[in-house]
Write a protein that holds these residues in place. Structure first.
Motif, short mmCIF file in Angstrom:
data_model
loop_
_atom_site.label_atom_id
_atom_site.label_comp_id
_atom_site.label_asym_id
_atom_site.label_seq_id
_atom_site.Cartn_x
_atom_site.Cartn_y
_atom_site.Cartn_z
N LEU A 305 0.84 -1.19 0.00
CA LEU A 305 0.00 0.00 0.00
C LEU A 305 0.88 1.25 0.00
O LEU A 305 1.82 1.37 0.77
CB LEU A 305 -0.92 0.02 1.23
N GLY A 306 0.54 2.18 -0.86
CA GLY A 306 1.21 3.47 -0.92
C GLY A 306 0.29 4.47 -1.57
O GLY A 306 -0.91 4.23 -1.74
N TRP A 307 0.86 5.63 -1.95
CA TRP A 307 0.03 6.62 -2.61
C TRP A 307 0.87 7.54 -3.49
O TRP A 307 2.05 7.74 -3.26
CB TRP A 307 -0.78 7.44 -1.60
N ILE A 308 0.23 8.01 -4.55
CA ILE A 308 0.81 8.99 -5.47
C ILE A 308 0.17 10.33 -5.18
O ILE A 308 -1.04 10.41 -5.00
CB ILE A 308 0.54 8.60 -6.94
N THR A 309 0.98 11.38 -5.13
CA THR A 309 0.45 12.74 -4.98
C THR A 309 0.83 13.53 -6.23
O THR A 309 2.00 13.57 -6.61
CB THR A 309 1.03 13.42 -3.73
N SER A 310 -0.16 14.15 -6.85
CA SER A 310 0.07 14.83 -8.11
C SER A 310 -0.92 15.97 -8.27
O SER A 310 -1.85 16.13 -7.48
CB SER A 310 -0.11 13.85 -9.28
N GLN A 328 -8.22 -0.72 -7.61
CA GLN A 328 -7.70 -0.14 -6.38
C GLN A 328 -7.01 -1.20 -5.51
O GLN A 328 -7.27 -2.39 -5.66
CB GLN A 328 -8.84 0.51 -5.59
N PRO A 329 -6.13 -0.79 -4.60
CA PRO A 329 -5.49 -1.76 -3.70
C PRO A 329 -6.52 -2.49 -2.84
O PRO A 329 -7.64 -2.02 -2.65
CB PRO A 329 -4.57 -0.89 -2.84
N SER A 330 -6.12 -3.62 -2.31
CA SER A 330 -6.99 -4.41 -1.43
C SER A 330 -7.57 -3.53 -0.33
O SER A 330 -6.90 -2.66 0.23
CB SER A 330 -6.19 -5.55 -0.81
N GLY A 331 -8.83 -3.78 -0.02
CA GLY A 331 -9.51 -2.98 0.99
C GLY A 331 -8.98 -3.17 2.40
O GLY A 331 -9.04 -2.24 3.22
N PHE A 332 -8.45 -4.36 2.72
CA PHE A 332 -7.99 -4.60 4.09
C PHE A 332 -6.86 -3.67 4.51
O PHE A 332 -6.94 -3.04 5.57
CB PHE A 332 -7.57 -6.06 4.25
N PRO A 333 -5.76 -3.57 3.73
CA PRO A 333 -4.71 -2.63 4.17
C PRO A 333 -5.17 -1.18 4.15
O PRO A 333 -4.72 -0.38 4.99
CB PRO A 333 -3.57 -2.87 3.18
N GLN A 334 -6.05 -0.81 3.23
CA GLN A 334 -6.57 0.56 3.24
C GLN A 334 -7.36 0.83 4.52
O GLN A 334 -7.24 1.89 5.13
CB GLN A 334 -7.46 0.80 2.02
N ALA A 335 -8.17 -0.15 4.92
CA ALA A 335 -8.93 0.00 6.16
C ALA A 335 -7.99 0.05 7.37
O ALA A 335 -8.20 0.85 8.30
CB ALA A 335 -9.92 -1.15 6.31
N LEU A 336 -6.95 -0.78 7.34
CA LEU A 336 -6.02 -0.82 8.47
C LEU A 336 -5.34 0.52 8.69
O LEU A 336 -5.30 1.04 9.82
CB LEU A 336 -4.97 -1.91 8.25
N VAL A 337 -4.79 1.12 7.63
CA VAL A 337 -4.08 2.38 7.83
C VAL A 337 -5.05 3.50 8.21
O VAL A 337 -4.69 4.41 8.97
CB VAL A 337 -3.25 2.78 6.59
N SER A 338 -6.29 3.40 7.75
CA SER A 338 -7.30 4.39 8.15
C SER A 338 -7.62 4.27 9.63
O SER A 338 -7.66 5.27 10.36
CB SER A 338 -8.58 4.21 7.32
N LEU A 339 -7.84 3.04 10.08
CA LEU A 339 -8.10 2.81 11.50
C LEU A 339 -6.89 3.18 12.35
O LEU A 339 -7.03 3.72 13.46
CB LEU A 339 -8.47 1.33 11.73
#
Length: 507
Positions: A305-310, A328-339
């Protein structure tokens, strides 16, 4: 906090840089079904009979719990490592039975290429905290490698030239070569890219080769493999050059949070660390910087999981590519970093990364100490102290080797010495001695000839380096440095060392 749509709408008018986009990008269409998901996110009041998502009540996952380190202490990484099972933790829960099950449901459903709204808010908060880029927008990615390959694909097509450090992490340029991009090396020193070398290449570009390079790929902090970090002065100058010659800067910065102070015998503290550096993103007034971040080095690489800023104009093309490829990336890691950011807060995240850099600084200093004890006394190798990253760049003093020679004047290809061959021999000698370490030749940017300044030293003659990591355990480092010292001593002492098979390669 503004979402990505609002940010795009309120953004100032960046420079029109669409001429940098590859032809295939300009003709790529929007995935219409993914665009419907975007509409539903932006208009949650709509009654939707549009998407073919399985109903969330049929997902066979009711609850996901993540037990994570507490970031409440000043030095949470130290507590996490030293206390083991007794280390304080936090429990983060994603559940369909929660008062607000939205994140849980979204993490399991089809999504839009830009990423989950909660994850976007999380990385936007990090951007706002560590950079000055209020009008740039974020796009979630499958880590750095995915982000880089997509950005290269967006900007490059057959016959284009990209610029990069003369020593660069190998898989990245290979990704662009696959669709016809050619690479131009920029001379670096212990401080990273040399701005005057960058400008020399651009100012003296021979148009008979093709279009002048229009993309600079740079790793400004703890560059892999050299460990170099660009000073603010160099960053400003490089950005000025990018404006003058209309470059896009791809700022790949996975080691941004791993910044170190000079070695010291005194106890280090998160309260006295130097500030994080000013990024190219923070200098960007034109919208010509595309920044790439990752959670791999500060959380876990398996999250992917990462992100591009542009600038927003680039984001729409990235999202089209994502929605028609990896999605989009898997929902589990996205949810984890949000939590995680909700649970830790920005202050907790900052304590964690500052504590993490303290831990890696201790590892760096430990490996440097071993080097000074086991290798340096022989005078056969030396190192510069890296300010960031995970690597020591070990200079091997090949000029002291009894078989170091210069080639005949009539030899015009490659280096003028046998340095490359000797480094390959040394690599094989290390393996025979029980040590795996990476020679600089693996990182030489693949390129055509003819970009060197007249009279300059060929890259083969400057590849007398080895890359050693301090990201591993102290036990591994303590075992490895004595082997390196012993192998170097034997390699330099024996002029009759058998030459290796030229077909051998690095695993």
């Amino acid at each position: 906090m503004m979402n990505v749509v609002t940010a795009a709408a309120e953004a100032p008018k960046f420079a029109d840089l669409t001429h940098h986009l590859a032809p295939e990008v300009l003709v790529r269409k929007t995935n219409p079904l993914k665009d419907i998901i975007r509409i539903s996110w932006e208009n949650p009041h709509l009654v939707s009979l549009a998407n073919g998502d399985p109903h969330h009540s049929l997902y066979p996952i009711r609850r996901v719990e993540y037990e994570v380190a507490s970031a409440a202490d000043e030095d949470p990484v130290s507590a996490w490592r030293s206390l083991g099972a007794s280390a304080p933790t936090q429990l983060l829960t994603s559940s369909r039975d929660a008062d607000s099950p939205r994140l849980h449901q979204a993490s399991l459903a089809y999504g839009h290429g830009v990423g989950l709204p909660d994850a976007l808010r999380t990385v936007t908060a990090l951007n706002n905290a560590y950079h000055t880029a209020p009008h740039h927008v974020a796009t979630m990615t499958l880590g750095n490698a995915d982000a880089i390959t997509k950005v290269f694909r967006m900007l490059g097509s057959a016959g284009d030239y990209f610029l990069a450090d003369e020593f660069t992490f190998g898989p990245m340029p290979i990704a662009a070569e696959a669709h016809g991009v050619k690479w131009v090396p920029v001379r670096i020193d212990s401080g990273g890219i040399i701005p005057k070398e960058l400008e020399r290449i651009l100012a003296n570009w021979d148009s008979r080769r093709g279009k002048r390079p229009h993309v600079l790929y740079a790793v400004p902090c703890g560059q892999n493999p050299t460990g170099s970090t660009l000073s603010l002065e160099r960053r400003k100058r490089i950005y000025e050059i990018s404006q003058k010659y209309d470059l896009i800067i791809v700022e790949d910065d996975p080691y941004y949070f791993l910044q170190y102070d000079p070695p010291s015998t005194e106890a280090h503290s998160t309260q006295t660390q130097k500030p994080f550096p000013v990024s190219f993103l923070s200098l960007d007034v034109d919208g010509r910087v595309i920044r790439i971040d990752s959670f791999s080095k500060i959380m876990a690489p398996g999250l992917r999981l990462g992100w591009i800023t542009s600038q927003p104009a680039f984001q729409q093309h990235l999202v089209r590519f994502i929605d028609l490829s990896s999605q989009q990336p898997s929902g589990f890691p996205q949810a984890l970093v949000s939590l995680l950011l909700d649970g830790w807060g920005l202050a907790g995240f900052d304590r964690w990364v500052r504590s993490l850099r303290l831990d890696y600084q201790r590892r760096r200093d430990f490996l440097l100490g071993l080097f000074q004890r086991e290798v340096a006394p022989g005078g056969l190798a030396s190192v510069d102290v890296p300010e960031a990253g995970m690597f020591l760049w070990v200079r091997v003093h090949l000029e002291k080797h009894p078989r170091f020679t210069r080639k005949a004047e009539e030899v015009v290809e490659g280096g003028r010495t046998n340095a490359r061959e000797l480094m390959q021999e040394l690599f094989e000698a290390c393996i025979r001695g029980g040590l795996l370490i990476v020679p600089a030749t693996v990182f030489v940017l693949p390129t055509e000839t003819g970009y060197e300044e007249e009279g300059s030293v060929h890259i083969d003659d400057r590849s007398n380096f080895l890359r050693a990591t301090f990201a591993g355990s102290e036990e591994t480092m303590a075992a490895g440095m004595p082997i390196l010292g012993k192998v170097l001593k034997e390699f330099f002492a024996d002029p009759s060392t058998a030459r290796i098979d030229a077909t051998s390669t690095v695993a």
